[in-house]
Design a protein around this motif. Structure first.
Motif, PDB file in Angstrom:
ATOM      1  N   GLU A  35       0.796  -1.231   0.000  1.00 53.04           N
ATOM      2  CA  GLU A  35       0.000   0.000   0.000  1.00 53.04           C
ATOM      3  C   GLU A  35       0.824   1.275   0.000  1.00 53.04           C
ATOM      4  OE1 GLU A  35      -2.169  -3.293   2.201  1.00 53.04           O
ATOM      5  OE2 GLU A  35      -0.192  -2.367   2.340  1.00 53.04           O
ATOM      6  N   VAL A  36       2.129   1.206   0.282  1.00 51.84           N
ATOM      7  CA  VAL A  36       2.951   2.414   0.420  1.00 51.84           C
ATOM      8  C   VAL A  36       4.283   2.208  -0.296  1.00 51.84           C
ATOM      9  CG1 VAL A  36       4.050   4.032   2.029  1.00 51.84           C
ATOM     10  CG2 VAL A  36       1.886   2.921   2.665  1.00 51.84           C
ATOM     11  N   GLN A  37       4.698   3.215  -1.056  1.00 53.38           N
ATOM     12  CA  GLN A  37       5.993   3.188  -1.743  1.00 53.38           C
ATOM     13  C   GLN A  37       6.904   4.222  -1.080  1.00 53.38           C
ATOM     14  OE1 GLN A  37       4.481   3.529  -6.017  1.00 53.38           O
ATOM     15  NE2 GLN A  37       5.508   1.538  -6.051  1.00 53.38           N
ATOM     16  N   VAL A  38       8.005   3.740  -0.499  1.00 53.04           N
ATOM     17  CA  VAL A  38       8.890   4.587   0.297  1.00 53.04           C
ATOM     18  C   VAL A  38      10.057   5.088  -0.549  1.00 53.04           C
ATOM     19  CG1 VAL A  38      10.334   4.744   2.358  1.00 53.04           C
ATOM     20  CG2 VAL A  38       8.262   3.322   2.383  1.00 53.04           C
ATOM     21  N   VAL A  39      10.263   6.400  -0.531  1.00 50.65           N
ATOM     22  CA  VAL A  39      11.367   7.036  -1.247  1.00 50.65           C
ATOM     23  C   VAL A  39      12.295   7.688  -0.231  1.00 50.65           C
ATOM     24  CG1 VAL A  39      12.018   8.864  -2.867  1.00 50.65           C
ATOM     25  CG2 VAL A  39       9.936   7.522  -3.274  1.00 50.65           C
ATOM     26  N   ILE A  40      13.564   7.335  -0.246  1.00 53.19           N
ATOM     27  CA  ILE A  40      14.560   8.048   0.544  1.00 53.19           C
ATOM     28  C   ILE A  40      15.146   9.139  -0.357  1.00 53.19           C
ATOM     29  CG2 ILE A  40      16.676   7.911   1.891  1.00 53.19           C
ATOM     30  CD1 ILE A  40      14.298   6.448   3.141  1.00 53.19           C
ATOM     31  N   ASP A  41      14.892  10.378   0.014  1.00 51.74           N
ATOM     32  CA  ASP A  41      15.212  11.539  -0.819  1.00 51.74           C
ATOM     33  C   ASP A  41      16.496  12.197  -0.343  1.00 51.74           C
ATOM     34  OD1 ASP A  41      14.769  13.576  -2.745  1.00 51.74           O
ATOM     35  OD2 ASP A  41      13.879  14.857  -1.198  1.00 51.74           O
ATOM     36  N   MET A  42      17.540  12.181  -1.172  1.00 50.48           N
ATOM     37  CA  MET A  42      18.816  12.807  -0.826  1.00 50.48           C
ATOM     38  C   MET A  42      18.628  14.326  -0.797  1.00 50.48           C
ATOM     39  SD  MET A  42      21.844  14.204  -0.845  1.00 50.48           S
ATOM     40  CE  MET A  42      21.964  14.970  -2.435  1.00 50.48           C
ATOM     41  N   ASP A  43      18.693  14.908   0.413  1.00 54.02           N
ATOM     42  CA  ASP A  43      18.233  16.271   0.635  1.00 54.02           C
ATOM     43  C   ASP A  43      19.359  17.276   0.868  1.00 54.02           C
ATOM     44  OD1 ASP A  43      16.452  18.320   1.038  1.00 54.02           O
ATOM     45  OD2 ASP A  43      15.954  17.771   3.081  1.00 54.02           O
ATOM     46  N   GLY A  44      20.615  16.882   0.805  1.00 53.49           N
ATOM     47  CA  GLY A  44      21.685  17.838   1.070  1.00 53.49           C
ATOM     48  C   GLY A  44      21.968  18.748  -0.108  1.00 53.49           C
ATOM     49  N   TRP A  45      22.626  19.894   0.183  1.00 56.49           N
ATOM     50  CA  TRP A  45      22.999  20.772  -0.917  1.00 56.49           C
ATOM     51  C   TRP A  45      24.484  21.097  -0.859  1.00 56.49           C
ATOM     52  CZ3 TRP A  45      24.533  25.796   0.447  1.00 56.49           C
ATOM     53  CH2 TRP A  45      24.085  26.310   1.657  1.00 56.49           C
TER      54      TRP A  45
END
Length: 348
Positions: free
Chosen positions: A280-290
């Protein structure tokens, strides 16, 4: 994660916090001009029956696309082993290109920085770039609105977070509908909890095409002020969110929800191996650094590639990625060389 990346990211936090009021009062959302409308074609799946009458999932196509996303990885990490999603799943059949921000602030992202018409035109341009770079993967535009913002002062209830008015979400939903986009809200809990914040949005989560992002950076477990250090979510926090969304999906006969989890340090997400994978859920780990391309590549390889959860994302900062020492903003063709290939791209 280098001290340099943490320092510059904390500076960004401070700018973001100053952009919102320090109380929990709700302000009137600014009015903006209308933008163009363009409907995106939905994915069609055709071999595996799902819980909704007539709904099916193309399992062969799913397997083929998951292998392509792994981009030749030979470590055994990718593609991640997980149950097939329910029919109507966005990933891996599509790539999502999202604009992120808040309507009260021009400093928290491109969504809010530009007038509506100009913003949607720019988003359409990014979508076109990705379509050209990877013609085999349909692109879904998205608007990703920060619905709960971490604060540098406690507010009335001492939670160090500010809740945005629901009519702003309604505005974002209207804009999304005009261009055939998905809608995300982002939640920065401060000293509150996901258990306290998420149920407020249940009426929205019952809508198909409405998804969620959570930001460990602003989850202050030990009473710290947001921005004074980098926060954290455990597998338990993330699993609560997965279970919460999965229940809504089952009870309302919905396609899978997307859960975006921001990350740019090791301790922002703990116990990654325990994070549940459910249809029911698709998990995305989002690389958030700049920072520079080299710094962002290193962050992705260290904290996203080496600690697989399910899918991956990549965040691009129109301004902060172009600061002193910059080597430019990543182009789609460059990100498509990453292992695994990110399926969710967020522009701030």
């Amino acid at each position: 994660m280098t001290k340099r990346l943490q320092a510059v990211h904390i500076l960004l936090i401070c700018f973001s916090l100053m952009a919102c009021t320090a109380s929990d009062s709700q302000e009137k959302a600014p009015s903006v001009a209308s933008g163009p409308a363009k409907a995106a074609a939905p994915d069609t799946s055709d071999t595996k029956k799902g819980s909704r009458p007539g709904a099916v999932l193309d399992t062969a196509g799913y397997d083929k696309r998951m292998k392509a996303i792994a981009n030749g990885d030979s470590s055994g990490r990718w593609p991640v082993k997980a149950p097939y999603p329910l029919p109507g799943a966005i990933f891996p059949f599509n790539r999502v290109i999202a604009y992120y921000g808040n309507l009260f602030s021009k400093g928290m992202g491109i969504l809010g920085e530009l007038p509506k018409k100009e913003m949607l035109r720019k988003l359409k341009g990014e979508v076109t770039k990705w379509e050209k770079a990877d013609p085999a993967t349909p692109v879904r535009p998205a608007l990703h609105y920060i619905a709960v913002t971490a604060q540098g002062t406690p507010g009335r209830d001492g939670k160090y977070r500010l809740r945005m008015p629901f009519h702003q979400i309604d505005t974002i939903l209207k804009w999304s509908k005009e261009i055939g986009a998905l809608t995300f809200i982002d939640v920065q809990v401060g000293q509150s909890t996901l258990q306290e914040e998420l149920p407020r949005f249940e009426k929205y989560f019952k809508l198909p095409g409405f998804h969620l992002g959570i930001d460990p950076e602003f989850s202050m477990k030990n009473g710290e002020t947001p921005g004074s250090r980098i926060g954290t979510f455990s597998a338990g926090d993330i699993n609560y969110t997965i279970d919460y969304l999965a229940k809504i999906v089952r009870e309302n006969d919905l396609p899978p929800k997307i859960l975006v989890v921001h990350r740019f340090t090791n301790d922002m997400v703990t116990g990654y191996k325990k994070i549940r994978k459910v249809p029911e859920v698709q998990v995305v780990i989002d690389m958030d650094g700049w920072g520079s391309k080299a710094l962002k590549t290193g962050t992705y390889n260290t904290f996203v590639y080496r600690q697989p959860v399910q899918f991956t994302g990549f965040k691009l900062f129109y301004k902060n990625d172009l600061k002193r020492g910059s080597t430019g903003l990543f182009e789609p063709k460059e990100l498509l060389r990453f292992t695994p290939k990110p399926v969710y791209i967020q522009y701030q």
